[in-house]
Design a protein around this motif. Structure first.
Motif, mmCIF file in Angstrom:
data_model
loop_
_atom_site.group_PDB
_atom_site.id
_atom_site.type_symbol
_atom_site.label_atom_id
_atom_site.label_comp_id
_atom_site.label_asym_id
_atom_site.label_seq_id
_atom_site.Cartn_x
_atom_site.Cartn_y
_atom_site.Cartn_z
ATOM 1 N N SER A 297 11.007 4.961 -9.037
ATOM 2 C CA SER A 297 11.731 4.042 -9.921
ATOM 3 C C SER A 297 11.745 2.639 -9.326
ATOM 4 O O SER A 297 11.629 1.637 -10.054
ATOM 5 C CB SER A 297 13.163 4.539 -10.151
ATOM 6 O OG SER A 297 13.856 3.719 -11.072
ATOM 7 N N SER A 298 11.870 2.553 -8.006
ATOM 8 C CA SER A 298 11.807 1.251 -7.344
ATOM 9 C C SER A 298 10.429 0.621 -7.503
ATOM 10 O O SER A 298 10.308 -0.604 -7.622
ATOM 11 C CB SER A 298 12.139 1.400 -5.850
ATOM 12 O OG SER A 298 13.500 1.729 -5.669
ATOM 13 N N ALA A 299 9.396 1.454 -7.530
ATOM 14 C CA ALA A 299 8.043 0.934 -7.762
ATOM 15 C C ALA A 299 7.928 0.380 -9.180
ATOM 16 O O ALA A 299 7.288 -0.660 -9.408
ATOM 17 C CB ALA A 299 7.008 2.028 -7.523
ATOM 18 N N ILE A 300 8.537 1.057 -10.137
ATOM 19 C CA ILE A 300 8.539 0.546 -11.517
ATOM 20 C C ILE A 300 9.262 -0.803 -11.573
ATOM 21 O O ILE A 300 8.855 -1.711 -12.302
ATOM 22 C CB ILE A 300 9.206 1.559 -12.462
ATOM 23 C CG1 ILE A 300 8.333 2.820 -12.592
ATOM 24 C CG2 ILE A 300 9.450 0.950 -13.844
ATOM 25 C CD1 ILE A 300 8.968 3.946 -13.388
ATOM 26 N N ALA A 301 10.301 -0.933 -10.766
ATOM 27 C CA ALA A 301 11.065 -2.190 -10.729
ATOM 28 C C ALA A 301 10.361 -3.266 -9.913
ATOM 29 O O ALA A 301 10.821 -4.417 -9.883
ATOM 30 C CB ALA A 301 12.457 -1.934 -10.155
ATOM 31 N N GLY A 302 9.253 -2.915 -9.242
ATOM 32 C CA GLY A 302 8.508 -3.889 -8.456
ATOM 33 C C GLY A 302 9.051 -4.112 -7.070
ATOM 34 O O GLY A 302 8.676 -5.077 -6.389
ATOM 35 N N ARG A 303 9.908 -3.202 -6.609
ATOM 36 C CA ARG A 303 10.529 -3.392 -5.297
ATOM 37 C C ARG A 303 9.761 -2.722 -4.156
ATOM 38 O O ARG A 303 10.042 -2.961 -2.989
ATOM 39 C CB ARG A 303 11.976 -2.873 -5.323
ATOM 40 C CG ARG A 303 12.898 -3.695 -6.217
ATOM 41 C CD ARG A 303 14.358 -3.390 -5.939
ATOM 42 N NE ARG A 303 14.704 -2.024 -6.314
ATOM 43 C CZ ARG A 303 15.189 -1.678 -7.505
ATOM 44 N NH1 ARG A 303 15.356 -2.607 -8.435
ATOM 45 N NH2 ARG A 303 15.493 -0.427 -7.778
ATOM 46 N N MET A 304 8.824 -1.854 -4.478
ATOM 47 C CA MET A 304 7.945 -1.264 -3.472
ATOM 48 C C MET A 304 6.676 -0.796 -4.157
ATOM 49 O O MET A 304 6.610 -0.705 -5.386
ATOM 50 C CB MET A 304 8.628 -0.108 -2.716
ATOM 51 C CG MET A 304 8.837 1.162 -3.524
ATOM 52 S SD MET A 304 9.285 2.593 -2.484
ATOM 53 C CE MET A 304 10.795 2.041 -1.719
ATOM 54 N N SER A 305 5.648 -0.502 -3.371
ATOM 55 C CA SER A 305 4.389 -0.023 -3.943
ATOM 56 C C SER A 305 4.455 1.479 -4.173
ATOM 57 O O SER A 305 5.267 2.179 -3.562
ATOM 58 C CB SER A 305 3.228 -0.342 -2.999
ATOM 59 O OG SER A 305 3.331 0.458 -1.822
ATOM 60 N N VAL A 306 3.585 1.961 -5.049
ATOM 61 C CA VAL A 306 3.497 3.405 -5.276
ATOM 62 C C VAL A 306 3.072 4.104 -3.997
ATOM 63 O O VAL A 306 3.590 5.177 -3.653
ATOM 64 C CB VAL A 306 2.517 3.715 -6.432
ATOM 65 C CG1 VAL A 306 2.198 5.208 -6.484
ATOM 66 C CG2 VAL A 306 3.103 3.255 -7.763
ATOM 67 N N ASP A 307 2.124 3.517 -3.282
ATOM 68 C CA ASP A 307 1.674 4.136 -2.032
ATOM 69 C C ASP A 307 2.832 4.318 -1.054
ATOM 70 O O ASP A 307 2.975 5.368 -0.419
ATOM 71 C CB ASP A 307 0.583 3.281 -1.388
ATOM 72 C CG ASP A 307 -0.746 3.372 -2.124
ATOM 73 O OD1 ASP A 307 -1.019 4.439 -2.706
ATOM 74 O OD2 ASP A 307 -1.501 2.383 -2.117
ATOM 75 N N GLU A 308 3.660 3.302 -0.933
ATOM 76 C CA GLU A 308 4.811 3.397 -0.033
ATOM 77 C C GLU A 308 5.787 4.466 -0.504
ATOM 78 O O GLU A 308 6.301 5.271 0.290
ATOM 79 C CB GLU A 308 5.522 2.047 0.054
ATOM 80 C CG GLU A 308 6.691 2.029 1.033
ATOM 81 C CD GLU A 308 7.412 0.696 1.076
ATOM 82 O OE1 GLU A 308 8.422 0.600 1.810
ATOM 83 O OE2 GLU A 308 6.987 -0.249 0.374
ATOM 84 N N ALA A 309 6.038 4.501 -1.810
ATOM 85 C CA ALA A 309 6.960 5.495 -2.369
ATOM 86 C C ALA A 309 6.476 6.914 -2.092
ATOM 87 O O ALA A 309 7.254 7.790 -1.705
ATOM 88 C CB ALA A 309 7.124 5.269 -3.868
ATOM 89 N N LEU A 310 5.180 7.135 -2.275
ATOM 90 C CA LEU A 310 4.653 8.494 -2.120
ATOM 91 C C LEU A 310 4.454 8.881 -0.662
ATOM 92 O O LEU A 310 4.492 10.071 -0.325
ATOM 93 C CB LEU A 310 3.350 8.642 -2.906
ATOM 94 C CG LEU A 310 3.490 8.439 -4.427
ATOM 95 C CD1 LEU A 310 2.187 8.766 -5.139
ATOM 96 C CD2 LEU A 310 4.635 9.271 -5.007
ATOM 97 N N GLU A 311 4.235 7.901 0.223
ATOM 98 C CA GLU A 311 4.186 8.226 1.655
ATOM 99 C C GLU A 311 5.547 8.748 2.101
ATOM 100 O O GLU A 311 5.633 9.722 2.850
ATOM 101 C CB GLU A 311 3.788 6.991 2.468
ATOM 102 C CG GLU A 311 2.310 6.633 2.388
ATOM 103 C CD GLU A 311 1.406 7.707 2.968
ATOM 104 O OE1 GLU A 311 1.833 8.431 3.892
ATOM 105 O OE2 GLU A 311 0.258 7.833 2.476
ATOM 106 N N ARG A 312 6.599 8.103 1.636
ATOM 107 C CA ARG A 312 7.944 8.573 1.963
ATOM 108 C C ARG A 312 8.190 9.933 1.332
ATOM 109 O O ARG A 312 8.797 10.827 1.932
ATOM 110 C CB ARG A 312 8.980 7.560 1.478
ATOM 111 C CG ARG A 312 8.951 6.283 2.292
ATOM 112 C CD ARG A 312 9.638 5.103 1.644
ATOM 113 N NE ARG A 312 11.024 5.352 1.289
ATOM 114 C CZ ARG A 312 11.975 4.424 1.335
ATOM 115 N NH1 ARG A 312 11.686 3.202 1.731
ATOM 116 N NH2 ARG A 312 13.208 4.707 0.974
ATOM 117 N N GLY A 313 7.725 10.103 0.095
ATOM 118 C CA GLY A 313 7.873 11.387 -0.584
ATOM 119 C C GLY A 313 7.123 12.505 0.107
ATOM 120 O O GLY A 313 7.600 13.657 0.151
#
Length: 454
Positions: free
Chosen positions: A421-437
């Motif tokens: 959701s933060s990636a949708i808001a432009g606050r982080m990249s998808v790659d960063e979101a999924l690395e954390r995931g």
């Protein structure tokens, strides 16, 4: 995944959310304990409130079995059911459970198998229950542990008039790439209208209900069959980037906060031209007072590498293993999930209020089809096409389409959804979101690998 909720704090699908209304005064504790009474704990969705109103005059009058209802909002009822069934307190005989909980509860032996009752009660007609529903409410032992009260899948809803105004035709079986192209072409077709609505609100039953179906059809999965986390895999990443890019480019305003209810409102208010979500939404879109009634078209859930990709969700009934009134509990379930009950609702309350999505005969009933003609057949086809045991391109370690049916998934899915959701808001990249995931998912996977190694 209520209409979860379809929908949904702890629901597998947030799709039922719009159907949940505040029902203050309907709750209360389990009452009465006579031999000819049962205690039922259930969610306060409108379909259940209808059931409560009809029970005394019909079920109790016919059987002599009184039913004491405890009716609570979704998050509250899930917490109470979990406490009650995990402790096997035996205070409640029947509870409303989703197809997320039932396989887990069956494995834990918290709910009783229903197969023997089904065999002895041919009038219930289990063969009439849609196969995907029966499959999703069965345990690893092949026995049936729940009977659906109502169910849903997901499909693509679109404005026929808007597409026509742009000279566009929705394919009979659209791909996600085709949907993205259409979204771009119908963006701003009317002042303030966006191309598509897709959930961006955090939650395993909000954002990840639709997104996991996209991951599945792009060839991704949360876990491999041998419990290897795949959240940062190329396929999972491609699907998530596609989803995030589409909603950022052509999606609704306020997408990071938009769930089922917000997308429903956007569609009704002509703020979007398309919406991918729960089949249960169509009843609201085609309601007599809906401004878009008659303007909507319904297409199968978009695909990429799979033949179908719609999710599967059901509110169903389960009997607590500790119940001492299982025979009477089955009588209640067989009535509430039976054909005769649907007929009763249609005749007394109106066919639009029938708890549909579970029986083939519903979609052959002329009265129901007349009322729900615009979406009845697409809904039936979507539910029948759903394959909860094989929803993607590779074997899975657990049942589930829009979720992984393990107790850890609600927390895992919700945490990862917050970053997407933060990636949708432009606050982080998808790659960063999924690395954390991936780190979170691997922690979960390690527990299962360790258990299987023992």
């Amino acid at each position: 995944m209520s209409g979860q909720r379809k929908r949904l704090g702890a629901a597998a699908v947030a799709v039922l959310v719009t159907a949940v209304s505040g029902c203050a005064g309907w709750g209360g504790g389990a009452g009465g304990g006579g031999a000819d009474s049962i205690n039922v704990l259930m969610v306060n969705n409108p379909q259940m409130v209808d059931l409560q109103k009809l029970t005394a005059e019909h079920f109790t009058k016919e059987t002599g079995i009184s039913v004491n209802f405890t009716v609570l909002p979704e998050n509250d009822v899930r917490d109470k059911i979990s406490q009650e069934f995990s402790s096997q307190a035996g205070q409640y005989d029947v509870a409303s459970l989703s197809n997320f909980e039932i396989p887990i509860y069956a494995k834990s032996k918290w709910i009783a198998p229903l197969s023997d009752y089904i065999d002895k009660d041919p009038s219930f007609d289990q063969d009439d229950v849609l196969t995907s529903m029966t499959e999703s409410l069965s345990g690893e032992d092949g026995k049936i542990y729940g009977e659906p009260f109502y169910g849903e899948s997901s499909f693509l809803m679109y404005r026929k008039d808007i597409l026509a105004s742009k000279g566009l035709t929705m394919p009979a079986k659209p791909t996600w790439q085709q949907v993205a192209e259409i979204a771009a072409k119908v963006d701003n077709a009317q002042p303030g209208m966006r191309g598509i609505c897709l959930r961006g609100q955090p939650g395993w039953g909000q954002l990840f209900a639709p997104l996991t179906t996209v991951v599945n059809t792009f060839g991704g999965t949360w876990f491999t069959e041998d419990w290897q986390a795949q959240v940062n895999s190329p396929e999972f990443t491609e699907a998530t980037k596609f989803y995030v890019d589409l909603v950022r480019a052509h999606g609704e305003l306020g997408a990071p906060q938009a769930g089922f209810t917000e997308c429903l409102n956007n569609t009704i208010q002509s703020n979007v031209a398309m919406w991918y979500d729960a089949t249960s939404a169509a009843g609201s879109l085609e309601a007599p007072n809906s401004p878009v009634k008659g303007k909507m078209g319904y297409a199968p859930a978009p695909v990429v590498k799979t033949d179908s990709s719609g999710w599967l969700y059901a509110w169903a009934w389960g009997i607590q293993e500790a119940s001492k009134k299982k025979d009477n509990a089955w009588k209640f379930i067989s009535w509430a999930s039976g054909k005769e009950y649907e007929q009763l609702v249609g005749e007394e309350l109106g066919w639009s209020r029938v708890p549909a999505g579970k029986r083939a005969s519903t979609y052959e009933n002329p009265a129901y089809v007349q009322e729900a003609g615009a979406f009845a057949e697409p809904t039936r086809q979507a539910i029948e096409a759903a394959d909860p045991r094989n929803p993607g391109t590779q074997p899975r370690p657990a049942i589930g389409i829009q979720f992984v049916d393990i107790p850890e998934f609600p927390d895992l899915g919700t945490q990862v959804s917050q970053d997407v959701s933060s990636a949708i808001a432009g606050r982080m990249s998808v790659d960063e979101a999924l690395e954390r995931g991936q780190e979170l998912a691997d922690d979960v996977a390690e527990r299962y690998r360790s258990r299987e190694a023992k």
